[in-house]
Design a protein around this motif. Structure first.
Motif, short mmCIF file in Angstrom:
data_model
loop_
_atom_site.label_atom_id
_atom_site.label_comp_id
_atom_site.label_asym_id
_atom_site.label_seq_id
_atom_site.Cartn_x
_atom_site.Cartn_y
_atom_site.Cartn_z
N LEU A 131 18.44 15.56 4.42
CA LEU A 131 17.30 16.37 4.86
C LEU A 131 17.68 17.85 4.95
O LEU A 131 18.82 18.20 5.28
CB LEU A 131 16.81 15.89 6.23
CG LEU A 131 15.70 14.84 6.23
CD1 LEU A 131 16.14 13.57 5.53
CD2 LEU A 131 15.26 14.54 7.67
N ARG A 132 16.73 18.70 4.64
CA ARG A 132 16.86 20.12 4.93
C ARG A 132 16.80 20.29 6.44
O ARG A 132 16.21 19.49 7.15
CB ARG A 132 15.74 20.92 4.27
CG ARG A 132 15.69 20.79 2.74
CD ARG A 132 14.49 21.53 2.18
NE ARG A 132 14.45 21.48 0.71
CZ ARG A 132 13.83 20.54 0.01
NH1 ARG A 132 13.17 19.56 0.63
NH2 ARG A 132 13.86 20.55 -1.31
N ILE A 133 17.36 21.39 6.96
CA ILE A 133 17.37 21.58 8.40
C ILE A 133 15.94 21.68 8.94
O ILE A 133 15.62 21.14 10.00
CB ILE A 133 18.20 22.82 8.79
CG1 ILE A 133 18.28 22.96 10.32
CG2 ILE A 133 17.67 24.09 8.15
CD1 ILE A 133 18.89 21.79 11.03
N SER A 134 15.05 22.33 8.21
CA SER A 134 13.66 22.44 8.68
C SER A 134 12.99 21.07 8.73
O SER A 134 12.19 20.79 9.64
CB SER A 134 12.86 23.37 7.76
OG SER A 134 12.88 22.89 6.42
N GLU A 135 13.33 20.19 7.78
CA GLU A 135 12.78 18.84 7.77
C GLU A 135 13.30 18.02 8.95
O GLU A 135 12.54 17.28 9.58
CB GLU A 135 13.12 18.15 6.46
CG GLU A 135 12.49 18.80 5.24
CD GLU A 135 13.04 18.26 3.91
OE1 GLU A 135 12.42 18.52 2.88
OE2 GLU A 135 14.10 17.60 3.94
N ALA A 136 14.58 18.16 9.24
CA ALA A 136 15.18 17.39 10.34
C ALA A 136 14.59 17.82 11.69
O ALA A 136 14.25 16.98 12.52
CB ALA A 136 16.69 17.57 10.35
N LEU A 137 14.46 19.13 11.91
CA LEU A 137 13.99 19.61 13.20
C LEU A 137 12.51 19.33 13.42
O LEU A 137 12.03 19.33 14.57
CB LEU A 137 14.26 21.11 13.35
CG LEU A 137 15.73 21.53 13.34
CD1 LEU A 137 15.86 23.01 13.66
CD2 LEU A 137 16.57 20.70 14.31
N ALA A 138 11.78 19.08 12.34
CA ALA A 138 10.35 18.80 12.47
C ALA A 138 10.06 17.32 12.71
O ALA A 138 8.91 16.95 12.95
CB ALA A 138 9.61 19.27 11.21
N LEU A 139 11.09 16.47 12.67
CA LEU A 139 10.87 15.03 12.81
C LEU A 139 10.30 14.67 14.18
O LEU A 139 10.70 15.21 15.21
CB LEU A 139 12.18 14.27 12.61
CG LEU A 139 12.74 14.22 11.19
CD1 LEU A 139 14.12 13.55 11.21
CD2 LEU A 139 11.81 13.48 10.25
#
Length: 330
Positions: free
Chosen positions: A182-190
């Motif tokens: 995952l991209r960092i933005s994708e991970a933090l939006a989970l």
């Protein structure tokens, strides 16, 4: 600050420009450009991105941050070299590129700075302050070094060492980047409903280009997800942590990539491993999967690449067998 709050703030700030009558918008843009007012020009550029950019309000915080830094640097250069922002000379843009290259900046970095300066001029034209388009025909040399060589993935032993020094949050974030890719933005939006450890998949709802995808979990990631959920999901013993309460729907307490970077950097330092950003973890995931399946299409789908060509360019030069199939101790 949550992503929704961030976007709300961006929209409110953009409206301070977009709500102006045309004559007043032009007057203020001319004023901040004439004074080389860095704050004003950054604000104008961000307003343009919000209202007229390709992704509008959904432009990623990372892109906004990169353009903000790029605009700031260009204004510093323009100030030092007496560049008239509204009436730049024919060679001012190419001189800026030459100055960056002569200072040792890599072509990819120069491309990003030029994109930011270009965005500034699109904002000035949007406001009616100028018709200048100085970067239209500027050429930046291409760096032919493959991305896998320029920015190699983390190695197995590096990640294993970091895991020995990381807290639960950092460990789980590393699993999501280095296993799920995952991209960092994708991970933090989970959110918690995006994690399906029973069926071993992650639902990415905020992928690049606003595209969703389902990402397979490794056995280790599924196990780590169950452990993390037991501690930090609503109702878990660690959901409320002293002065701070994790948002009920969010998986991570980190409000931004900058906060996550701070905590990961601490873990990497404790392990004696150089922190090279989030992307080398994602590259580890792509490298590992490619070695297992020998299929660029599957790797592209896993990483959420727009095109399979992106995957081929990024991984075609991979020197196989440097990374093993499984992480020791994961």
């Amino acid at each position: 600050m949550t992503l929704d709050h961030y976007r709300g703030d961006r929209l409110a700030q953009a409206q301070t420009w977009a709500s102006l009558p045309d004559d007043e918008l032009r007057r203020r843009a001319v004023q901040v450009a004439g004074e080389k007012d860095t704050g004003g020009l950054i604000s104008l550029t961000q307003a343009y991105l919000t209202h007229e950019g390709a992704s509008g309000l959904l432009t990623s915080p990372r892109t906004v941050e990169a353009y903000t830094l790029g605009v700031r640097q260009f204004i510093e250069h323009a100030t030092s070299n007496a560049v008239n922002l509204l009436r730049p000379g024919r060679r001012d843009a190419s001189s800026y590129v030459a100055a960056m290259l002569s200072a040792g900046r890599k072509p990819a970095g120069v491309q990003l700075k030029v994109a930011a300066a270009n965005c500034l001029y699109r904002a000035l034209r949007w406001a009616g302050a100028t018709e200048a388009d100085p970067f239209k025909d500027v050429k930046v040399p291409k760096d032919r070094t493959p991305g896998i060589v320029k920015r190699p993935p983390y190695q197995e032993d590096e990640l294993a060492d970091v895991l020995d020094h990381a807290d639960v949050h950092v460990k789980f974030l590393l699993f999501l980047t280095a296993h799920a890719g995952l991209r960092i933005s994708e991970a933090l939006a989970l959110t918690w409903e995006d994690l399906d450890e029973a069926n071993r998949r992650v639902h990415v709802r905020s992928g690049k280009g606003r595209k969703e995808r389902l990402v397979a979990m490794s056995t280790s990631l599924a196990r780590a997800t169950r452990h993390y959920r037991g501690l930090y999901a609503p109702g878990g013993p660690e959901h409320t942590d002293g002065k701070r309460t994790t948002p009920r729907d969010r998986v991570f307490r980190y409000a931004s990539p900058m906060t996550a970077r701070y905590h990961l950097d601490k873990a990497f330092q404790a392990a004696g491993v150089k922190f090279r950003g989030f992307h080398p973890g994602r590259k580890y995931a792509g490298t590992r999967l490619l070695q297992q399946v020998k299929d660029f299409g599957r790797v592209a789908a896993h990483l959420g690449h727009e095109s399979i060509d992106t995957t081929r360019k990024g991984y075609a030069k991979l020197a196989t067998d440097d990374l093993k199939d499984d992480l020791v101790g994961w």
